[in-house]
Design an enzyme around this catalytic site. Structure first.
Site, PDB file in Angstrom:
ATOM      1  CD  GLU A 161     -32.790 -30.782  52.406  1.00 48.96           C
ATOM      2  OE1 GLU A 161     -32.232 -31.134  51.357  1.00 48.96           O
ATOM      3  OE2 GLU A 161     -32.197 -30.202  53.331  1.00 48.96           O
ATOM      4  CD  GLU A 318     -31.404 -32.903  56.490  1.00 42.97           C
ATOM      5  OE1 GLU A 318     -30.446 -32.446  55.839  1.00 42.97           O
ATOM      6  OE2 GLU A 318     -32.301 -33.571  55.977  1.00 42.97           O
TER       7      GLU A 318
HETATM    8  C1  GLA Z   1     -29.918 -32.538  52.743  1.00 33.67           C
HETATM    9  C2  GLA Z   1     -30.688 -33.841  52.785  1.00 33.67           C
HETATM   10  C3  GLA Z   1     -29.977 -34.903  53.552  1.00 33.67           C
HETATM   11  C4  GLA Z   1     -28.501 -34.891  53.232  1.00 33.67           C
HETATM   12  C5  GLA Z   1     -27.945 -33.534  53.554  1.00 33.67           C
HETATM   13  C6  GLA Z   1     -26.458 -33.440  53.349  1.00 33.67           C
HETATM   14  O1  GLA Z   1     -30.184 -31.720  53.794  1.00 33.67           O
HETATM   15  O2  GLA Z   1     -31.964 -33.683  53.319  1.00 33.67           O
HETATM   16  O3  GLA Z   1     -30.532 -36.145  53.184  1.00 33.67           O
HETATM   17  O4  GLA Z   1     -28.311 -35.163  51.880  1.00 33.67           O
HETATM   18  O5  GLA Z   1     -28.535 -32.602  52.696  1.00 33.67           O
HETATM   19  O6  GLA Z   1     -25.953 -32.172  53.656  1.00 33.67           O
END
Ligand code: GLA
Ligand code: GLA
Length: 672
Positions: A161, A318
């Protein structure tokens, strides 16, 4: 080149043939070794076939400068491979270890006030720090060389991210890099002075060395400086992505590289329309924002991601099985939502459904964040739902690799307009770009009309209807493309505060909506934003908020579709449409919201000859998304919906009645 390598991540080791990926971020280093065997057994039971590994493992993989410890990662890579589970292996650079920040505090980001962003959480690094870059790339090279031939390695996951917490850094490194970026953009300081309008407030620069990021200032920082800093910040992170990717490509030319985008994330900071071409396949993270448009927003995100990927399959890297830990109140998902949310992403082109994370943490900031394997363990409704979804995705193997089928209508989405229209010192500070775009999307869903959410740079020429909400920042070339689209018979609809400024955030003079004035056949001399809580009525009875325009029609051809009934502009046009040959250019001058837009959109759609592909009784209750022969029917309601008058054979889900929050997939052979 984007998509230049084939989808090796679709060719699952040992399983013969494409399938939908299913899995999670896997953080085995949080657990003792004996738990790993249990993890892998439970993964198999759930149908997991891919995990993302080592995302936050830098401190474990590199205990000190030049020292690497790969033994544990070798062990888990081998264990996963023996169990037929593929690995999306992270470069592990997302969170620098304490030894590095202690030795090099100059890699820490700085906020607009000059305060250091200290270590202690994650992603505390400057995208422009040469010191950070050198350490990160050394780690990437070491991991790539170590695992280049490992049979479990299916894809590379750059960082994590990018920009989640560190998109805006105001440090001296950022200042240097910003100056270099500006030199490349403008060439000489006079061009910058013109673009930034520095005749205003005595801001004229005589040397690039005088320029700073828009740090905390006495009043509003120069708007073009702010806009360019946003562009620069997105580009700086993209540079980091490229730097890691280039090492991975050099070491393993056949392994596709991705990074997880946050297309509808908390920050608008990354211009993913500019990023999508940098990866071998697009991956996205999405988290539900509870509220009346939660499912619409999820679908919007999936739709835009699918179109960023050029219609080709992408990877949901995710989402959550249930609650997150970072909203003011973290709601558990209701029955059915885990599968429905996942399948909505598949409907819009996702070929993998992954979660954060595999096993719910016992310690750390995310211990209350749901996972595939919850604190309660395997004997839980959540794990049973996870396992059931694994079976469903396996039943959908035939869908894998199938591109999205384009719709006939499009909504344009543009990061630069998003940035520009929400800047400070504007007619209103209440305007929300994403909300206006989402409201149009909800109206499409209510009418049961499929629509594609497209980046504004995409080719929209083939669409019968194009809606461009708050397309505020309009370089001459974009205005030209829109004119060409309408001249060629396309139907364009745009809204308040569109076409107002050029790429430098300079007003298009002569009356609003500047660059689109002639195309729309209307002229606005002054904006009429509404106060908080203020509402005016249209003659249709629809309530309008946020914004009004004092419109004069300048072309006698223009049809006035609605007028203001109340407010300062009572009796004046509110919604207009200018026929142009076989096409038209429509204008909606106020905010009508998701409900109020339905009737308006119905009129524009019918004039464009665009209708619903759903039988009437399903419109609004069911979302339809199409991938080749596969039609996804998503129940948007909490009520059962009868599935009558539909072609095709059931692939997954019920044939007759769609339960609340359920999804059915039917196959309709091409002959239909
Ligand atoms: C982001 C991060 C993950 C985690 C999620 C929690 O997507 O990439 O590591 O922290 O949020 O929702
Ligand atoms: C003050 C300043 C002006 C201008 C106006 C705007 O009066 O002196 O330069 O900024 O505010 O309202």
């Amino acid at each position: 080149m984007a998509f230049g390598v084939d989808y090796r991540w679709l060719r699952w080791p040992g399983t013969g043939g494409p399938r939908i990926g299913y899995g999670a971020d896997y953080n085995p280093e949080q657990w003792p070794r004996h738990v790993w065997d249990d993890d892998v057994a439970a993964m198999r039971a759930a149908g997991v076939n891919i995990v993302s590994l080592a995302i936050f493992s830098w401190a474990r993989l590199q205990p000190g400068p030049g020292e690497f410890d790969f033994a544990w990662l070798d062990d888990i890579m081998d264990l996963l491979h023996r169990n037929g589970i593929a690995v999306d292996l992270a470069t592990a650079t997302a969170s620098p270890p304490p030894w590095l920040t202690a030795a090099h505090p100059e890699i820490l980001p700085v906020d607009r006030h000059g305060a250091t962003i200290w270590p202690g959480a994650r992603q505390h690094w400057r995208p422009t720090s040469p010191v950070f870059r050198a350490y990160a790339l050394a780690l990437v090279r070491a991991i790539a060389q170590r695992y280049r031939d490992h049979p479990a390695l299916t894809a590379w996951h750059v960082s994590n991210e990018l920009g989640c917490h560190n998109v805006y850094d105001f440090s001296d490194d950022a200042a240097d890099a910003f100056r270099a970026w500006l030199r490349a953009r403008y060439g000489d300081i006079d061009a910058l002075n013109h673009a930034w309008g520095t005749a205003f407030w005595s801001q004229r620069y005589t040397d690039f060395g005088q320029i700073l990021p828009p740090r905390q200032a006495a009043s509003y920082p120069n708007p073009t400086q702010q806009l360019d800093f946003k562009r620069f910040s997105s580009d700086a992170l993209r540079e980091h992505l490229r730097a890691e990717r280039d090492i991975l490509r050099a070491v393993t030319p056949d392994v596709p590289v991705t990074t997880n985008f946050m297309v509808m994330g908390e920050s608008s900071g990354m211009n993913y329309a500019d990023w999508a071409g940098e990866v071998d396949f697009v991956a996205n993270d999405h988290y539900v924002h509870p509220g009346p448009q939660a499912l619409d927003e999820l679908s919007f995100s999936a739709n835009l991601t699918g179109n960023l990927a050029g219609g080709r399959p992408w990877f949901l890297m995710e989402h959550s099985t249930s609650a997150v830990n970072w909203q003011p109140v973290n709601l558990a998902k209701r029955d059915g939502e885990l599968a429905r949310d996942s399948l909505t992403h598949v409907a819009h082109g996702a070929d993998a459904i992954c979660f954060f994370q595999w096993r719910q943490s016992a310690a750390g900031a995310e211990k209350y964040h749901s996972a595939m394997l919850p604190h309660a363990g395997r004997d839980s409704d959540l794990f049973r739902a996870v396992t059931a979804l694994g079976r469903t995705l396996s039943d959908l193997s035939g869908v894998a690799g199938t591109p999205r089928t384009p719709a006939r209508a499009a909504i344009l989405f543009d990061w630069e307009s998003w940035w520009a229209c929400e800047q400070d010192s504007h007619p209103t500070s209440r305007l929300r770009y994403k909300q206006e775009a989402l409201d149009w999307y909800s109206a499409f869903l209510t009418l049961g009309i499929r629509v594609d959410v497209l980046p504004a740079a995409a080719d929209f020429g083939g669409y019968d209807l194009v809606v461009a909400p708050i397309l505020h920042l309009m370089p001459a070339a974009l205005a030209e493309r829109l004119r060409g689209y309408v001249d060629a018979g396309g139907h364009l609809v745009t809204t308040y505060f569109s076409g107002i400024v050029d790429e430098h955030d300079h007003i298009w003079l002569g009356g609003y909506p500047g660059a689109l004035r002639d195309l729309l056949g209307v002229r606005v001399e002054e904006f009429g934003p509404l106060s908080d809580g203020e509402q005016v009525l249209l003659d249709t009875g629809a309530p309008a908020t946020l914004w009004t325009d004092r419109i004069t029609v300048t072309d006698p051809q223009v049809e006035v579709l609605a007028t203001y009934r109340s407010g300062e502009y009572a009796g004046r046009p509110a919604i207009t449409r200018r026929p142009v040959g076989a096409g038209s250019a429509g204008y909606v001058s106020t905010r009508l919201g998701a409900t109020g837009l339905v009737d308006v959109l119905a009129r524009f759609a019918s004039a464009a000859g665009v209708g619903s592909e759903l039988p009437e009784h399903l419109r609004g209750r069911v979302e339809l998304a199409v991938r080749g022969q596969y039609r996804f029917l998503i129940n948007r309601t909490d009520e059962p919906v009868p599935l009558t008058d539909l072609p095709g054979e059931p692939v997954v889900g019920p044939a007759r009645t769609l339960p609340p929050r359920a999804v059915a997939v039917r196959a309709v052979p091409a002959a239909h």
